[in-house]
Design a protein around this motif. Structure first.
Motif, PDB file in Angstrom:
ATOM      1  N   ASP A 154       3.287   7.540  -1.841  1.00 24.37           N
ATOM      2  CA  ASP A 154       2.305   8.472  -1.285  1.00 24.37           C
ATOM      3  C   ASP A 154       2.142   8.234   0.206  1.00 24.37           C
ATOM      4  O   ASP A 154       1.324   7.432   0.629  1.00 24.37           O
TER       5      ASP A 154
ATOM      6  N   PHE B 240       0.853  -1.192   0.000  1.00 25.92           N
ATOM      7  CA  PHE B 240       0.000   0.000   0.000  1.00 25.92           C
ATOM      8  C   PHE B 240       0.889   1.242   0.000  1.00 25.92           C
ATOM      9  O   PHE B 240       1.985   1.265   0.578  1.00 25.92           O
ATOM     10  N   HIS B 241       0.407   2.279  -0.633  1.00 27.34           N
ATOM     11  CA  HIS B 241       1.062   3.580  -0.743  1.00 27.34           C
ATOM     12  C   HIS B 241       2.236   3.591  -1.710  1.00 27.34           C
ATOM     13  O   HIS B 241       2.934   4.583  -1.824  1.00 27.34           O
TER      14      HIS B 241
ATOM     15  N   TYR C 200       4.800  14.707   2.749  1.00 27.24           N
ATOM     16  CA  TYR C 200       4.415  15.933   3.442  1.00 27.24           C
ATOM     17  C   TYR C 200       3.577  15.648   4.683  1.00 27.24           C
ATOM     18  O   TYR C 200       3.006  14.576   4.831  1.00 27.24           O
TER      19      TYR C 200
ATOM     20  N   ARG D 184       5.504   6.035  -7.659  1.00 28.76           N
ATOM     21  CA  ARG D 184       4.942   6.941  -6.666  1.00 28.76           C
ATOM     22  C   ARG D 184       5.116   6.369  -5.273  1.00 28.76           C
ATOM     23  O   ARG D 184       4.973   5.158  -5.061  1.00 28.76           O
TER      24      ARG D 184
ATOM     25  N   TYR E 160       6.939  10.658  -8.048  1.00 29.53           N
ATOM     26  CA  TYR E 160       6.293  11.426  -6.994  1.00 29.53           C
ATOM     27  C   TYR E 160       6.771  10.922  -5.640  1.00 29.53           C
ATOM     28  O   TYR E 160       6.515   9.783  -5.273  1.00 29.53           O
TER      29      TYR E 160
END
Lengths: 770, 213
Positions: free
Chosen positions: B70, B56-57, B96, B68, B92
């Protein structure tokens, strides 16, 4: 005669005096050392005391009855054994010279720190020196090399630094040398090769560098050689092949290079050979086939090349053959089928080619057959169905083809079956999981046809299943059962049909469920909402009908939800806002209707949102502006949305792609869109929008297609009509920024007022410009 | 002892220890090991899988390379590890709104496919590595709301595709470059850096006059 008597009396007195002398010396030294220990107390070594001394001579005290002390017939201390007592202190105030008769010194498994004193080298009768498992530091004093009687030296598991002294090579009676588990550096001195009595040499787990000295080949009595976990470099010396008594050779985790010398094949006593994780190249020598007592051969993680020599099939005692992660090519030799005791055959991550020899089916003891990530072709031999003990079968990422022999399904111990990324065809073996132990079954990216294996229905041990990208055709309503340990299930891109079973809701550990791109019909069962660990749910590209069940909104760990390309109807339940972890939502291409609920704004982690190609109506809720993480896409296109575009959309600072096209949106493009600094593409075409498009430079870069087919948009994009100019021209970006924002706000407010008060005015009404 | 360990590790799955698995999975797992993850967002990061593409992510392309990451808003604490620089196809890097500390590793300059680097709203210290100027494809560079110090590396002005820069709310010093791709950035990108002076005036005053250690 009187003089003879007095002579003997004198001798007796002298002898007693002598032992008294030594007795005093040893007692004093021991007591002094004990007194200097940090945790000295009456309860520590309680027998080490002079208070109970009673002897003929007042001052004589013998420590021979003390704990851990053994004496010889003359009353001299020969053994000091105080291990495992938690003694905390140094050896600096241990007066070794007081113990000339000492043969055994065992201080291991305490908390001793500080250095090893050079004076230890004076104990010329010492045979056994155990200082292991302490916190001793500093270097090994070269004086240890003076202990000419030493047989057993163990300094392992300390924090010793510096080099191994060459003088240790003088210890010609030494049979055991343990220096492992320290921070010793520098090279192994070649003088170690002089230790002609050495049987057990363990220098592992240090920072030793340089090469393995060829002189180690002179240690003709050596049975155990451990040099693992160091930074040794250079080649393995051929002279090691002379060690005809060697049973265990561990050289793993070093930086050894060059080839394995063929002379290693001369080690006729060798049982365990492990040279993993080095930089070895060259081929595996055929002479290794002579090692008839070898049970374990680990050569993995090197750069060995060439083929596996067929002679390896002669290793009649072999239990584990592990050569993965090398550059080995050629075929798997059929002779490996002779290894009747082999439990472990790991050849994965090489460049083996050709087919799997049927003789592999003779390996009646085989538990693990892991040959994935090679260039193997051909079919799986039916003989593999004879491997009754097989637990792991890993063949993925090869070029294997044909059907899986049905007898594979009869193997009752199978736990892990990995067939993905080949070109297998035909039906899968139907009685898989016959023994009820199957946990991982992956067969993705093949050409399998036919039904889901019947054996999977009641296979409650399943943890991970990947059957995606095949041509399986079966009715999934009945093909699957309840799986309490199931974590991952991917059946996407097949020809499965029927309806989604309610039993998926009873898979309480399921984290990832994908059934996309099949022919599944019926509705989404509300019971699916009970599978509360679900993180990713993909049912896209099927023929699902009915509404999205409210119960699905209880999946509060859901990160990814894709229901796109189905025929779902009804409205979005307001509870959908409770999916607080949602990062990706795609419900595009359905027949969903009703308004977009304001609760959608609660998806604070959402990165991607597509509601396009539905029949959503009403206006875009302003709460869309609360989707602060939205970045990849906001797509509301091809719906029946009306009303104005909320200016709150301008808050989506990270949004890269925005598509509102093919709706009935009216009014202006909010000037707040200028705040969307990340916008790479926009499409508001085919709406009823009017007015000036945002004036910042970024917007001028979009093409006409982004704005076409609206009521009356104007702006500085070719294809759009120019707006009527009025007001001041723009100055440079930096000091203008705040002023522009203020002016825009005024204009926007003015526009809204205007349109509310005079709704009937024609679409050619001018908007005030800055 | 060693034999038993090796067999145990090998029996865990199709691949053995993390060091023999996919290099990108190794890099991500090295990142995971240095983090505290109270919300268990990295629970699915299983190093025994052939690649990290089902974690996941993590998003991969069709060749199973990571594009990516995330992990925004995930309550992660710990440091950025240099191994992250090995993800050569990463586009990406979204970290944050976490509690990350330590410096921005210079190895991130090796992420040659990177389009977006979002490290904003963390507790990162040290300076902005000049190696970020090697990120020739980068569009979004958002490092705002950290405790970054030092100068804004002048080389960043050469980034041809830089669309969005935000270094506001830090403790940067020196002057604000205005050349190259920086011409389009307003003071909002640099505000709340008490020791940052600027923008640089072209020609009349020399560069890097601003007070900086």
């Amino acid at each position: 005669m009187f003089s003879l008597y007095s002579y003997y009396l004198l001798l007796l007195v002298l002898a007693l005096n002598t032992s008294q002398y030594f007795g005093n010396m040893e007692t004093e030294a021991l007591l002094k050392w004990k007194a200097n220990l940090l945790n000295d107390s009456p309860s520590l070594l309680p027998t080490w005391t002079t208070s109970n001394s009673s002897s003929y001579f007042n001052k004589t005290t013998t420590p021979c009855t003390w704990f851990g002390i053994s004496c010889n017939n003359a009353g001299n201390v020969v053994k000091l054994n105080v291990s495992n007592l938690g003694l905390q202190g140094t050896l600096l105030n241990f007066k070794f010279s007081s113990f000339p008769y000492l043969t055994t010194l065992n201080l291991s498994s305490n908390a001793l720190f500080g250095t090893i004193p050079a004076s230890l080298g004076n104990l010329s009768d010492l045979t056994t020196l155990y200082l292991a498992v302490n916190q001793l530091s500093g270097s090994i004093p070269p004086e240890i090399g003076n202990l000419k009687s030493l047989v057993d030296l163990q300094l392992s598991n300390n924090t010793l630094t510096g080099s191994i002294p060459a003088s240790l090579g003088n210890l010609s009676d030494l049979t055991t040398l343990y220096l492992w588990g320290n921070q010793l550096s520098g090279s192994i001195p070649p003088e170690i090769g002089n230790l002609k009595s050495l049987v057990d040499l363990q220098l592992s787990n240090n920072n030793l560098s340089g090469t393995i000295p060829a002189s180690l080949g002179n240690l003709s009595d050596l049975t155990t050689l451990y040099l693992y976990e160091n930074q040794l470099s250079g080649s393995i010396p051929a002279s090691l092949g002379n060690l005809s008594d060697l049973t265990t050779l561990y050289l793993w985790e070093n930086q050894l290079s060059g080839s394995i010398p063929p002379e290693i094949g001369n080690l006729k006593s060798l049982v365990d050979l492990e040279i993993t994780t080095n930089n070895l190249n060259g081929t595996i020598p055929a002479s290794l086939g002579n090692l008839s007592d070898l049970t374990t051969l680990y050569l993995w993680e090197n750069q060995l090349s060439g083929s596996i020599p067929p002679e390896i099939g002669n290793l009649k005692s072999l239990v584990e053959l592990v050569i993965n992660t090398n550059n080995i090519n050629g075929t798997i030799p059929a002779s490996l089928g002779n290894l009747s005791d082999l439990t472990t055959l790991y050849l994965f991550r090489n460049q083996l080619s050709g087919s799997i020899p049927p003789e592999i089916g003779n390996l009646k003891s085989l538990v693990g057959l892991v040959i994935d990530t090679n260039n193997l072709n051909g079919t799986i031999p039916a003989s593999l169905g004879n491997l009754s003990k097989l637990t792991i079968l890993s063949l993925f990422r090869n070029h294997l083809s044909g059907s899986i022999p049905p007898h594979i399904g009869n193997l009752t111990n199978l736990k892990d079956v990995q067939l993905s990324n080949n070109t297998f065809s035909g039906n899968m073996p139907q009685n898989l999981c016959r023994g009820g132990s199957l946990e991982n079954f992956t067969a993705a990216f093949n050409n399998f046809t036919g039904p889901i294996p019947k054996g999977l229905k009641n296979c409650s041990s399943l943890v991970r299943v990947r059957l995606d990208r095949n041509q399986l055709a079966d009715n999934i309503s009945e093909a699957f059962g309840v799986y309490p340990n199931l974590d991952y299930m991917d059946l996407s891109q097949n020809n499965l049909y029927g309806e989604l079973s309610r039993t998926w809701g009873e898979c309480h550990n399921l984290k990832h469920l994908s059934l996309s791109s099949n022919n599944i019909s019926g509705s989404i069962p509300s019971e699916l909402g009970k599978s509360t660990q679900l993180g990713k749910l993909d049912l896209s590209d099927n023929h699902l009908v009915g509404e999205i069940p409210k119960e699905l909104m209880k999946l509060n760990l859901l990160i990814y939800l894709n229901l796109s390309h189905n025929e779902l109807t009804g409205q979005l339940p307001r509870e959908i806002g409770s999916l607080s972890e949602l990062e990706h939502l795609d419900i595009s291409s359905n027949n969903l209707s009703g308004p977009i609920p304001g609760e959608a704004g609660k998806w604070s982690k959402l990165l991607y949102l597509s509601l396009s190609c539905n029949i959503f109506n009403g206006s875009i809720p302003s709460q869309i502006g609360d989707l602060i993480s939205l970045s990849i896409l906001l797509d509301l296109s091809h719906n029946e949305l009306m009303g104005g575009i909320p200016s709150e959309i301008g808050s989506l600072r990270n949004l890269e792609n925005l598509n509102l096209s093919h709706n009935m949106l009216s009014g202006n493009i909010p000037s707040s869109f200028e705040e969307m600094k990340s916008l790479l593409s926009i499409d508001v075409s085919y709406n009823q929008l009017e007015g000036r498009i945002p004036t910042n430079k970024a917007f001028q870069k979009f093409s006409f297609d982004a704005f076409k087919n609206n009521k009356d948009l104007c702006g500085n994009v070719s294809g759009l009509r120019a707006c009527d100019s009025s007001g001041t021209s723009k100055s440079n970006a930096i000091d203008k920024h705040k002023k522009t924002g203020y002016d825009t706000l005024l204009i926007f407010a003015g526009t809204q007022l205007f349109s509310i008060t005079y709704p009937a005015i024609t679409h050619f009404t001018r908007v005030l410009v800055t | 002892m060693a034999a038993i360990w090796t067999v145990l590790l090998l029996l865990l799955g199709t691949l053995s220890t993390p060091t023999t698995a996919n290099l990108e999975g190794d890099a991500l797992f090295a990142f995971r090991r240095g983090l505290k993850d109270p919300q268990h967002v990295l629970q699915s990061w299983d190093p025994t899988l052939v690649n990290p593409c089902t974690w996941f992510h993590v998003t991969c392309d069709k060749d199973n390379r990571v594009t990516r990451l995330d992990l925004g808003n995930a309550k992660l604490s710990g440091k950025l590890v240099s191994e992250l620089g090995k993800l050569k196809h990463l586009q990406y890097l979204e970290l944050y709104r976490n509690k990350l500390v330590g410096v921005i590793p210079k190895e991130l300059g090796g992420l040659k496919s990177l389009l977006s680097l979002d490290l904003y709203h963390n507790n990162l210290t040290g300076s902005i590595p000049s190696s970020l100027s090697k990120l020739t494809n980068i569009r979004f560079l958002r490092l705002n709301s950290n405790r970054l110090t030092g100068r804004i590396p002048r080389q960043l002005t050469k980034l041809p595709n830089l669309k969005n820069l935000d270094v506001s709310n830090n403790d940067l010093c020196g002057t604000i470059p205005t050349s190259g791709s920086f011409y389009k950035f307003t003071e909002k990108s640099f505000e709340n850096n008490s020791r940052l002076q600027g923008p640089e005036l072209m020609g009349s005053v020399s560069y890097d006059i601003g007070f900086c250690n």
